[in-house]
Design a protein around this motif. Structure first.
Motif, PDB file in Angstrom:
ATOM      1  N   GLY A   7     -36.915  11.184 -13.933  1.00  0.00           N
ATOM      2  CA  GLY A   7     -35.463  10.419 -13.741  1.00  0.00           C
ATOM      3  C   GLY A   7     -34.199  10.316 -14.392  1.00  0.00           C
ATOM      4  O   GLY A   7     -33.288   9.274 -14.034  1.00  0.00           O
ATOM      5  N   ILE A  12     -30.682   4.625 -12.312  1.00  0.00           N
ATOM      6  CA  ILE A  12     -31.513   3.242 -12.785  1.00  0.00           C
ATOM      7  C   ILE A  12     -31.666   3.897 -14.367  1.00  0.00           C
ATOM      8  O   ILE A  12     -32.457   3.158 -14.751  1.00  0.00           O
ATOM      9  N   GLY A  53     -39.508  19.441 -17.035  1.00  0.00           N
ATOM     10  CA  GLY A  53     -39.819  19.540 -16.246  1.00  0.00           C
ATOM     11  C   GLY A  53     -39.236  19.229 -14.651  1.00  0.00           C
ATOM     12  O   GLY A  53     -38.540  18.379 -14.744  1.00  0.00           O
ATOM     13  N   THR A  55     -39.280  17.845 -10.806  1.00  0.00           N
ATOM     14  CA  THR A  55     -40.471  18.012  -9.375  1.00  0.00           C
ATOM     15  C   THR A  55     -40.432  18.797  -8.237  1.00  0.00           C
ATOM     16  O   THR A  55     -42.169  18.483  -7.835  1.00  0.00           O
ATOM     17  N   ALA A  56     -40.313  19.595  -8.489  1.00  0.00           N
ATOM     18  CA  ALA A  56     -39.692  20.724  -7.159  1.00  0.00           C
ATOM     19  C   ALA A  56     -40.600  21.391  -7.835  1.00  0.00           C
ATOM     20  O   ALA A  56     -41.640  22.387  -6.473  1.00  0.00           O
ATOM     21  N   PRO A  78     -38.858  12.017  -4.584  1.00  0.00           N
ATOM     22  CA  PRO A  78     -39.632  12.705  -3.887  1.00  0.00           C
ATOM     23  C   PRO A  78     -38.532  14.013  -3.178  1.00  0.00           C
ATOM     24  O   PRO A  78     -37.510  13.718  -3.121  1.00  0.00           O
ATOM     25  N   PRO A 158     -37.845  -1.483  -4.959  1.00  0.00           N
ATOM     26  CA  PRO A 158     -36.307  -1.754  -5.562  1.00  0.00           C
ATOM     27  C   PRO A 158     -35.360  -1.783  -4.205  1.00  0.00           C
ATOM     28  O   PRO A 158     -35.752  -0.972  -3.133  1.00  0.00           O
ATOM     29  N   GLY A 159     -34.571  -2.918  -4.045  1.00  0.00           N
ATOM     30  CA  GLY A 159     -33.890  -3.410  -3.125  1.00  0.00           C
ATOM     31  C   GLY A 159     -32.593  -2.444  -3.226  1.00  0.00           C
ATOM     32  O   GLY A 159     -32.643  -0.861  -4.332  1.00  0.00           O
TER      33      GLY A 159
HETATM   34  N1  LIG Z   1     -30.345   3.187  -6.052  1.00  0.00           N
HETATM   35  C1  LIG Z   1     -30.284   2.961  -4.958  1.00  0.00           C
HETATM   36  O1  LIG Z   1     -30.113   2.057  -4.720  1.00  0.00           O
HETATM   37  C2  LIG Z   1     -31.932   2.868  -5.261  1.00  0.00           C
HETATM   38  C3  LIG Z   1     -32.970   1.661  -3.850  1.00  0.00           C
HETATM   39  C4  LIG Z   1     -33.838   2.150  -4.175  1.00  0.00           C
HETATM   40  C5  LIG Z   1     -34.923   3.360  -4.156  1.00  0.00           C
HETATM   41  N2  LIG Z   1     -34.225   3.720  -5.080  1.00  0.00           N
HETATM   42  C6  LIG Z   1     -35.162   5.470  -5.964  1.00  0.00           C
HETATM   43  O2  LIG Z   1     -35.114   5.051  -7.415  1.00  0.00           O
HETATM   44  C7  LIG Z   1     -35.258   6.926  -8.109  1.00  0.00           C
HETATM   45  C8  LIG Z   1     -33.607   6.413  -9.074  1.00  0.00           C
HETATM   46  O3  LIG Z   1     -32.937   6.430  -8.130  1.00  0.00           O
HETATM   47  P1  LIG Z   1     -31.692   6.599  -9.091  1.00  0.00           P
HETATM   48  O4  LIG Z   1     -30.202   5.716  -8.241  1.00  0.00           O
HETATM   49  O5  LIG Z   1     -31.352   6.482 -10.578  1.00  0.00           O
HETATM   50  O6  LIG Z   1     -30.939   7.798  -8.711  1.00  0.00           O
HETATM   51  P2  LIG Z   1     -30.094   9.336  -9.139  1.00  0.00           P
HETATM   52  O7  LIG Z   1     -29.676   8.544 -10.127  1.00  0.00           O
HETATM   53  O8  LIG Z   1     -29.219  10.800  -8.703  1.00  0.00           O
HETATM   54  O9  LIG Z   1     -31.021   9.748  -9.693  1.00  0.00           O
HETATM   55  C9  LIG Z   1     -31.925  10.723 -10.040  1.00  0.00           C
HETATM   56  C10 LIG Z   1     -32.898  11.433 -11.657  1.00  0.00           C
HETATM   57  O10 LIG Z   1     -33.522  12.079 -11.028  1.00  0.00           O
HETATM   58  C11 LIG Z   1     -33.360  13.171 -11.555  1.00  0.00           C
HETATM   59  N3  LIG Z   1     -34.320  14.575 -10.696  1.00  0.00           N
HETATM   60  C12 LIG Z   1     -33.563  14.582  -9.059  1.00  0.00           C
HETATM   61  N4  LIG Z   1     -34.292  16.002  -8.769  1.00  0.00           N
HETATM   62  C13 LIG Z   1     -35.198  16.035  -9.838  1.00  0.00           C
HETATM   63  C14 LIG Z   1     -36.080  17.069  -9.813  1.00  0.00           C
HETATM   64  N5  LIG Z   1     -36.608  18.038  -8.968  1.00  0.00           N
HETATM   65  N6  LIG Z   1     -36.671  16.819 -11.187  1.00  0.00           N
HETATM   66  C15 LIG Z   1     -36.954  16.591 -12.418  1.00  0.00           C
HETATM   67  N7  LIG Z   1     -35.858  15.428 -12.031  1.00  0.00           N
HETATM   68  C16 LIG Z   1     -35.322  15.340 -10.524  1.00  0.00           C
HETATM   69  C17 LIG Z   1     -32.143  13.605 -12.004  1.00  0.00           C
HETATM   70  O11 LIG Z   1     -32.237  13.829 -12.902  1.00  0.00           O
HETATM   71  P3  LIG Z   1     -30.929  15.210 -12.707  1.00  0.00           P
HETATM   72  O12 LIG Z   1     -29.801  14.187 -13.652  1.00  0.00           O
HETATM   73  O13 LIG Z   1     -31.316  16.732 -13.272  1.00  0.00           O
HETATM   74  O14 LIG Z   1     -30.337  15.613 -11.523  1.00  0.00           O
HETATM   75  C18 LIG Z   1     -32.241  11.349 -12.579  1.00  0.00           C
HETATM   76  O15 LIG Z   1     -32.649  11.835 -13.343  1.00  0.00           O
HETATM   77  C19 LIG Z   1     -35.251   8.132  -6.263  1.00  0.00           C
HETATM   78  O16 LIG Z   1     -36.477   7.801  -5.869  1.00  0.00           O
HETATM   79  C20 LIG Z   1     -34.356   6.476  -5.226  1.00  0.00           C
HETATM   80  O17 LIG Z   1     -34.814   6.898  -4.497  1.00  0.00           O
HETATM   81  C21 LIG Z   1     -32.963   4.306  -5.546  1.00  0.00           C
END
Ligand SMILES: NC(=O)c1ccc[n+]([C@@H]2O[C@H](COP(=O)([O-])OP(=O)(O)OC[C@H]3O[C@@H](n4cnc5c(N)ncnc54)[C@H](OP(=O)(O)O)[C@@H]3O)[C@@H](O)[C@H]2O)c1
Length: 441
Positions: A7, A12, A53, A55-56, A78, A158-159
């Protein structure tokens, strides 16, 4: 440490990359596709190296955790398919067994469900996930079980993340812009636990460096922010001065789908105290409302200074000065208003063209007109453009909108366009010259 980060390209993940790098660690980014040469040097992409890599496809991650990898942070979301997600954890954790190396998994506070009457729910509370994260407690358990296998397994929840102009709050800003007035979802008194993305990234660094095996941490710096306040602030960020209104669960579901609609309407109060006391985490960034009103969600055009944290800090200080002008006007505080001026020969020309020359003239006039001035209306001030003529001299364009006492815009009154020449002396920005002009629509 060399830290494998899934990610890494995300919201994040970019901040985590910055803070790991700043703390002297090296980031090995797991990306779905190769990032174009050069693009990896952008902020948030100061990676040591990249591994492809997905994750799917858990098999694509086999071999990613080499003996040189000292720690793994798993941030990619996930898939929601239990078998696939379990296989991903197995693939990433297996090479760490018996080594005591850290594996940090990212969950989220939505696994706690509605916290109800309870205030500041801690990591001891049982999970009660809402639909959108129904699969996550099983993954948390799988990760934490790795502690018994000699992995320093850690879960961070995280919140709702804000800052850097992104995350779910950016969605509120977008919606406020499209559908004035600003919106919030579900009941009137819904609260969200919040965290600034840079504070959260520092928690990931702390967890990698010193969290014990088998521990869970809430990444929350504000335990329960009323979503109504967030919506109002998002409106302000979008330039919309109107009271926010709530959107029913059914209408929200039509826009975002039922699962995300349930998440947006979730009322929670969650404590992040354990990470502060045990890990020494020190969240220090502005709160979510302040960030929306005067931070990264309100881009200011900046000229005459290089991009970077030092310019950001000067622009933030200038915004604070203009916020002080606004506050002094709104509270009719003559002393606070005069304190924004430089003592040496300031000049202030009012919106009606009256020029006040020198501190004494400004003080006398302010003492006469400011008390009682907000009986019927006041104004909000937003910095729109900053031109650094020198590092210590800035020309600042401000937008001034007339509002009623409740903050709503007075539609039939023209806006003002104050223009300030600010001077930084002894580390403090002050107004050297100011001119207001009525904006004719
Ligand atoms: N943002 C929030 O408020 C929040 C709060 C609590 C928890 N979270 C959790 O924190 C994590 C990160 O959130 P985020 O807000 O940073 O999300 P994001 O901006 O959508 O980033 C997701 C990241 O995961 C990668 N990714 C997505 N699908 C993938 C796959 N199949 N294989 C490999 N990499 C993959 C994306 O890569 P690409 O560049 O290739 O798309 C991107 O780097 C998530 O699990 C989310 O549920 C977020």
């Amino acid at each position: 440490m060399k830290v494998l980060l899934t990610g890494a390209t995300g919201y994040i993940g970019s901040a985590v990359t910055d803070h790991l790098t700043a703390a002297g660690h090296q980031v090995v980014a797991v990306t779905r596709t190769a990032v174009a040469p050069g693009a990896e040097h952008r902020p948030g992409r100061s990676w040591h190296s990249q591994v492809i890599g997905d994750t799917a496809d858990p098999a694509s991650l086999a071999g990613a955790v080499t003996p040189e990898v000292d720690a793994v942070i798993h941030l990619a979301p996930p898939s929601g398919e239990a078998d696939v997600d379990a296989a991903v954890i197995e693939t990433l954790a297996a090479p760490l067994r018996g080594t005591g190396r850290p594996f940090v998994y990212t969950s989220g506070v939505w696994v706690l469900g509605a916290t109800g009457e309870a205030q500041e729910v801690t990591e001891e509370a049982p999970t009660n996930p809402i639909g959108i994260v129904g699969y996550r407690p099983a993954i948390e358990r799988q990760v934490l079980a790795e502690a018994a296998e000699g992995v320093r397994a850690v879960v961070i929840r995280p919140g709702i993340v804000h800052g850097r102009g992104g995350g779910i709050p950016a969605l509120l800003v977008e919606r406020a812009r499209e559908h004035q007035p600003p919106q919030y979802y579900g009941k009137e008194d819904v609260r969200w636990p919040m965290v600034h993305v840079d504070d959260l990234a520092e928690l990931f660094v702390a967890a990698v460096e010193r969290a014990e095996a088998g521990t869970v941490w809430h990444g929350v710096s504000e335990s329960a922010v009323p979503v109504r306040d967030l919506a109002r602030a998002a409106g302000r960020a979008a330039g919309v001065l109107a009271a926010p209104h709530t959107v029913s669960a059914e209408q929200t579901a039509e826009v975002y789908g039922p699962l995300f609609a349930e998440a947006l309407a979730l009322d929670q109060s969650v404590s992040g105290a354990a990470a502060r006391t045990v890990l020494g985490w020190r969240p220090s960034r502005p709160g979510a409302v302040s960030e929306l009103v005067s931070g990264s969600y309100r881009p200011v055009e900046v000229f005459g200074a290089p991009d970077g944290p030092e310019t950001d800090a000067e622009v933030a200080a200038i915004r604070r000065l203009v916020a002080e002008v606004e506050y002094a006007q709104q509270t009719e505080s003559v002393d606070r208003f005069l304190a924004v001026f430089r003592r040496q020969d300031p000049v202030w020309t009012t919106g009606h063209g009256k020029r006040l020359s020198g501190f004494e003239e400004i003080a006398t006039f302010t003492g006469q007109v400011l008390p009682g001035a907000t009986a019927e209306s006041t104004a909000v001030y937003d910095v729109e453009r900053v031109l650094f003529l020198r590092p210590d001299v800035a020309a600042v364009n401000v937008r001034q909108q007339p509002v009623r006492g409740d903050g709503t815009r007075i539609a039939d009154r023209p806006e003002g366009r104050p223009f300030y020449i600010l001077v930084k002396e002894d580390g403090t920005w002050r107004v050297g010259a100011a001119q207001n002009t009525v904006a004719v629509a």
